[in-house]
Design a protein around this motif. Sequence first.
Motif, PDB file in Angstrom:
ATOM      1  N   GLU A 120     -21.393  10.348 -13.751  1.00 15.15           N
ATOM      2  CA  GLU A 120     -20.532  10.813 -14.726  1.00 15.15           C
ATOM      3  C   GLU A 120     -21.589  10.103 -15.583  1.00 15.15           C
ATOM      4  O   GLU A 120     -21.860   9.109 -16.156  1.00 15.15           O
ATOM      5  CB  GLU A 120     -19.231  10.765 -14.750  1.00 15.15           C
ATOM      6  N   ILE A 121     -22.035  10.432 -17.393  1.00 14.48           N
ATOM      7  CA  ILE A 121     -22.528  10.370 -17.996  1.00 14.48           C
ATOM      8  C   ILE A 121     -21.044   9.824 -19.372  1.00 14.48           C
ATOM      9  O   ILE A 121     -20.948  10.330 -19.696  1.00 14.48           O
ATOM     10  CB  ILE A 121     -23.250  11.325 -18.556  1.00 14.48           C
ATOM     11  N   SER A 122     -21.594   9.150 -20.263  1.00 15.31           N
ATOM     12  CA  SER A 122     -20.611   8.197 -20.356  1.00 15.31           C
ATOM     13  C   SER A 122     -21.023   8.753 -22.205  1.00 15.31           C
ATOM     14  O   SER A 122     -22.248   9.220 -22.802  1.00 15.31           O
ATOM     15  CB  SER A 122     -20.885   6.795 -21.010  1.00 15.31           C
ATOM     16  N   GLU A 123     -20.745   9.966 -22.427  1.00 26.14           N
ATOM     17  CA  GLU A 123     -20.749  10.846 -23.636  1.00 26.14           C
ATOM     18  C   GLU A 123     -20.863   9.743 -24.508  1.00 26.14           C
ATOM     19  O   GLU A 123     -21.668   9.963 -25.626  1.00 26.14           O
ATOM     20  CB  GLU A 123     -19.693  11.757 -23.897  1.00 26.14           C
ATOM     21  N   GLU A 124     -20.753   9.117 -25.155  1.00 29.73           N
ATOM     22  CA  GLU A 124     -20.466   7.865 -26.396  1.00 29.73           C
ATOM     23  C   GLU A 124     -21.062   6.513 -25.945  1.00 29.73           C
ATOM     24  O   GLU A 124     -20.648   6.089 -26.587  1.00 29.73           O
ATOM     25  CB  GLU A 124     -19.029   8.023 -26.932  1.00 29.73           C
ATOM     26  N   LEU A 129     -18.536  -4.387 -19.971  1.00 29.72           N
ATOM     27  CA  LEU A 129     -19.329  -5.693 -19.121  1.00 29.72           C
ATOM     28  C   LEU A 129     -17.777  -6.652 -18.358  1.00 29.72           C
ATOM     29  O   LEU A 129     -17.559  -7.256 -19.298  1.00 29.72           O
ATOM     30  CB  LEU A 129     -20.237  -6.237 -19.273  1.00 29.72           C
ATOM     31  N   THR A 130     -17.675  -6.826 -16.556  1.00 28.76           N
ATOM     32  CA  THR A 130     -16.633  -7.227 -16.559  1.00 28.76           C
ATOM     33  C   THR A 130     -17.540  -7.657 -14.835  1.00 28.76           C
ATOM     34  O   THR A 130     -18.084  -7.540 -14.797  1.00 28.76           O
ATOM     35  CB  THR A 130     -15.323  -6.609 -15.741  1.00 28.76           C
ATOM     36  N   ALA A 131     -16.571  -8.748 -15.073  1.00 29.76           N
ATOM     37  CA  ALA A 131     -17.072  -9.701 -13.537  1.00 29.76           C
ATOM     38  C   ALA A 131     -17.638  -8.960 -12.605  1.00 29.76           C
ATOM     39  O   ALA A 131     -18.445  -9.177 -11.601  1.00 29.76           O
ATOM     40  CB  ALA A 131     -16.628 -10.828 -14.048  1.00 29.76           C
ATOM     41  N   THR A 132     -16.797  -7.638 -11.940  1.00 29.91           N
ATOM     42  CA  THR A 132     -16.960  -7.415 -10.740  1.00 29.91           C
ATOM     43  C   THR A 132     -17.891  -5.908 -10.681  1.00 29.91           C
ATOM     44  O   THR A 132     -18.110  -5.183 -10.194  1.00 29.91           O
ATOM     45  CB  THR A 132     -15.463  -6.406 -10.172  1.00 29.91           C
ATOM     46  N   ASP A 133     -18.708  -5.889 -11.629  1.00 35.33           N
ATOM     47  CA  ASP A 133     -19.312  -4.249 -11.858  1.00 35.33           C
ATOM     48  C   ASP A 133     -20.441  -4.290 -10.935  1.00 35.33           C
ATOM     49  O   ASP A 133     -21.245  -5.674 -11.035  1.00 35.33           O
ATOM     50  CB  ASP A 133     -20.017  -4.303 -13.842  1.00 35.33           C
ATOM     51  N   LEU A 134     -20.663  -3.324 -11.138  1.00 33.60           N
ATOM     52  CA  LEU A 134     -21.721  -3.561 -10.369  1.00 33.60           C
ATOM     53  C   LEU A 134     -23.159  -2.618 -10.886  1.00 33.60           C
ATOM     54  O   LEU A 134     -22.831  -1.433 -11.707  1.00 33.60           O
ATOM     55  CB  LEU A 134     -22.185  -3.015  -8.595  1.00 33.60           C
ATOM     56  N   TRP A 135     -24.223  -2.921 -10.823  1.00 35.28           N
ATOM     57  CA  TRP A 135     -25.184  -1.950 -11.668  1.00 35.28           C
ATOM     58  C   TRP A 135     -26.558  -1.289 -10.625  1.00 35.28           C
ATOM     59  O   TRP A 135     -26.832  -2.286 -10.065  1.00 35.28           O
ATOM     60  CB  TRP A 135     -25.815  -3.170 -13.314  1.00 35.28           C
ATOM     61  N   ILE A 143     -30.882   8.745 -19.223  1.00 34.23           N
ATOM     62  CA  ILE A 143     -30.012   7.393 -19.235  1.00 34.23           C
ATOM     63  C   ILE A 143     -30.510   6.667 -17.973  1.00 34.23           C
ATOM     64  O   ILE A 143     -31.186   7.620 -17.182  1.00 34.23           O
ATOM     65  CB  ILE A 143     -27.762   8.296 -18.168  1.00 34.23           C
ATOM     66  N   ASP A 144     -30.013   5.636 -18.676  1.00 29.84           N
ATOM     67  CA  ASP A 144     -31.417   4.301 -17.728  1.00 29.84           C
ATOM     68  C   ASP A 144     -30.437   3.605 -16.757  1.00 29.84           C
ATOM     69  O   ASP A 144     -31.239   3.014 -16.123  1.00 29.84           O
ATOM     70  CB  ASP A 144     -30.998   3.339 -18.971  1.00 29.84           C
ATOM     71  N   VAL A 145     -29.471   3.226 -17.348  1.00 32.23           N
ATOM     72  CA  VAL A 145     -28.910   2.463 -15.514  1.00 32.23           C
ATOM     73  C   VAL A 145     -27.194   2.848 -15.435  1.00 32.23           C
ATOM     74  O   VAL A 145     -26.281   3.659 -16.475  1.00 32.23           O
ATOM     75  CB  VAL A 145     -28.318   1.463 -17.046  1.00 32.23           C
ATOM     76  N   TYR A 146     -27.073   2.727 -14.427  1.00 37.70           N
ATOM     77  CA  TYR A 146     -25.287   3.144 -14.257  1.00 37.70           C
ATOM     78  C   TYR A 146     -24.730   1.881 -14.164  1.00 37.70           C
ATOM     79  O   TYR A 146     -25.307   1.102 -13.193  1.00 37.70           O
ATOM     80  CB  TYR A 146     -25.523   4.246 -12.689  1.00 37.70           C
ATOM     81  N   ARG A 147     -23.707   2.321 -14.856  1.00 37.28           N
ATOM     82  CA  ARG A 147     -22.268   0.948 -14.162  1.00 37.28           C
ATOM     83  C   ARG A 147     -20.965   1.300 -13.307  1.00 37.28           C
ATOM     84  O   ARG A 147     -20.426   2.433 -13.759  1.00 37.28           O
ATOM     85  CB  ARG A 147     -21.911   0.269 -15.746  1.00 37.28           C
ATOM     86  N   TYR A 148     -21.205   0.404 -12.197  1.00 33.79           N
ATOM     87  CA  TYR A 148     -19.358   0.576 -11.341  1.00 33.79           C
ATOM     88  C   TYR A 148     -18.301   0.272 -11.821  1.00 33.79           C
ATOM     89  O   TYR A 148     -19.186  -1.371 -11.236  1.00 33.79           O
ATOM     90  CB  TYR A 148     -20.323   1.443 -10.173  1.00 33.79           C
ATOM     91  N   ASP A 149     -17.436   0.693 -11.936  1.00 35.60           N
ATOM     92  CA  ASP A 149     -16.541  -0.167 -12.424  1.00 35.60           C
ATOM     93  C   ASP A 149     -15.910  -0.274 -11.557  1.00 35.60           C
ATOM     94  O   ASP A 149     -14.122  -0.481 -10.994  1.00 35.60           O
ATOM     95  CB  ASP A 149     -15.474   0.064 -13.577  1.00 35.60           C
ATOM     96  N   ILE A 154     -21.077   4.796 -13.672  1.00 34.40           N
ATOM     97  CA  ILE A 154     -21.085   5.875 -15.403  1.00 34.40           C
ATOM     98  C   ILE A 154     -22.382   5.248 -15.698  1.00 34.40           C
ATOM     99  O   ILE A 154     -23.213   4.523 -15.488  1.00 34.40           O
ATOM    100  CB  ILE A 154     -20.359   4.680 -16.244  1.00 34.40           C
ATOM    101  N   GLY A 155     -22.918   6.394 -16.118  1.00 38.77           N
ATOM    102  CA  GLY A 155     -24.174   6.647 -17.267  1.00 38.77           C
ATOM    103  C   GLY A 155     -24.760   6.006 -18.334  1.00 38.77           C
ATOM    104  O   GLY A 155     -23.650   6.649 -19.090  1.00 38.77           O
ATOM    105  N   LEU A 156     -25.448   5.271 -18.425  1.00 38.68           N
ATOM    106  CA  LEU A 156     -25.078   4.573 -19.812  1.00 38.68           C
ATOM    107  C   LEU A 156     -26.790   4.755 -19.766  1.00 38.68           C
ATOM    108  O   LEU A 156     -27.975   4.302 -19.696  1.00 38.68           O
ATOM    109  CB  LEU A 156     -25.243   3.431 -19.928  1.00 38.68           C
ATOM    110  N   GLN A 157     -27.210   4.890 -21.679  1.00 37.43           N
ATOM    111  CA  GLN A 157     -28.633   4.660 -22.049  1.00 37.43           C
ATOM    112  C   GLN A 157     -28.204   3.301 -23.576  1.00 37.43           C
ATOM    113  O   GLN A 157     -28.101   2.390 -23.571  1.00 37.43           O
ATOM    114  CB  GLN A 157     -28.755   5.444 -22.941  1.00 37.43           C
ATOM    115  N   LEU A 158     -30.072   2.301 -23.198  1.00 32.73           N
ATOM    116  CA  LEU A 158     -30.529   1.067 -23.534  1.00 32.73           C
ATOM    117  C   LEU A 158     -30.225   1.674 -25.021  1.00 32.73           C
ATOM    118  O   LEU A 158     -30.606   3.047 -25.498  1.00 32.73           O
ATOM    119  CB  LEU A 158     -31.133   0.797 -23.269  1.00 32.73           C
TER     120      LEU A 158
END
Length: 360
Positions: A120-124, A129-135, A143-149, A154-158
């Motif tokens: 899913e894309i983070s519209e905003e 960043l948390t210690a258990t995130d996977l990227w 979008i440039d990268v996915y963060r899995y919480d 979640i899709g994010l843009q640099l």
Amino acid sequence: MKTFKIFFLATSLLFIYCKGQLPNDQNENKTSTLGAIVSKMDEKIWKVYQDKNDNYWFGSNGNGVYYFNGKQLRNYTTKDGLIDNAIRGFQEDTLGNIFIETHSGISKFNGSKFITLIPEISEENKWKLTATDLWFHTNKTEIDVYRYDGESLIGLQLPRKDLDKAFETKVVGLGFKDMSTSPYSIFGIDKDKDGNMWFGTIVAGAFRYDGTSFLWFLEKELSTLTDGRVPGVRSIIQDKNGHFWLSNFISKYKVSEDGSSYEKFEGISKSITFFDNRIPYFNAGLVDNFGNLWMTTYTGGVWKYDGKTLSNYPVFHEDEDVLLISIYSDNDNMLWLGTDNAGVFKFNGETFDRFEPINN
């Protein structure tokens, strides 16, 4: 220092997500019911990973995953639920789930089956960043990268920058196979010893994210070179002195204590003389438990730097130069190589030998 794991190249199509999980002692039994028992692995093994239970996962570039528990070698493919057979990386969460990155998306193995994650894309564009995130990587332009919480991918843009001004030339993306045409398309994702995330791009330099802000590394050597070649920032490693090496032997960087700026230093003195006509860049690297830097070039073998001396370890198979894709350190600090033409290699303390798993 914990070795950096090197991850790159993934795409996303239609994805399905589920939260199923089995305890680790059940995962072994369930794993053995999937896939086919095979006698050997593919020649194109790009990635090596050892999970918390000491099982090995080998990712091929087209024939799926090979799983070795020390007794049997099994092959998992799209027939078993993988989203794609071209594997680009492995990660593991705190529950023992294995995440398999492919150029068509991400499959999660929960101990009994492979599940495809829905992005899913983070519209905003809300970074966190948390210690258990996977990227994970993505080939999407927007979008440039996915963060899995742990629940959502979640899709994010640099942050977008004035690249033309920074690099004093017109900067455009290249759109390599299975990658987006964006200049911000990510080659390397790594985490440093303080938990900060590093993102190396194809031509937009590198970014460090500390959970609050970004530090942008905009050096010309991190973008398109003057002769037109594009090495990209594929691997980011931190040495024992806290310097960061961004996929090349030329320079190293030191980040200020507040994380707001960096200083550039010479890397390996006159390193270009070691490579003749090849550019002095590495495609994968790590730091061992003695503080030595280990770096691979696609051809030419493995390079070890102890802070003073750069040493080369040629890797051959049947008199042919082995084409190196990745380097990995397992739970016992043993070094492994993923290759594009000769399977898997393991370090014996002096040389890298081809690894052949044996079924018992």
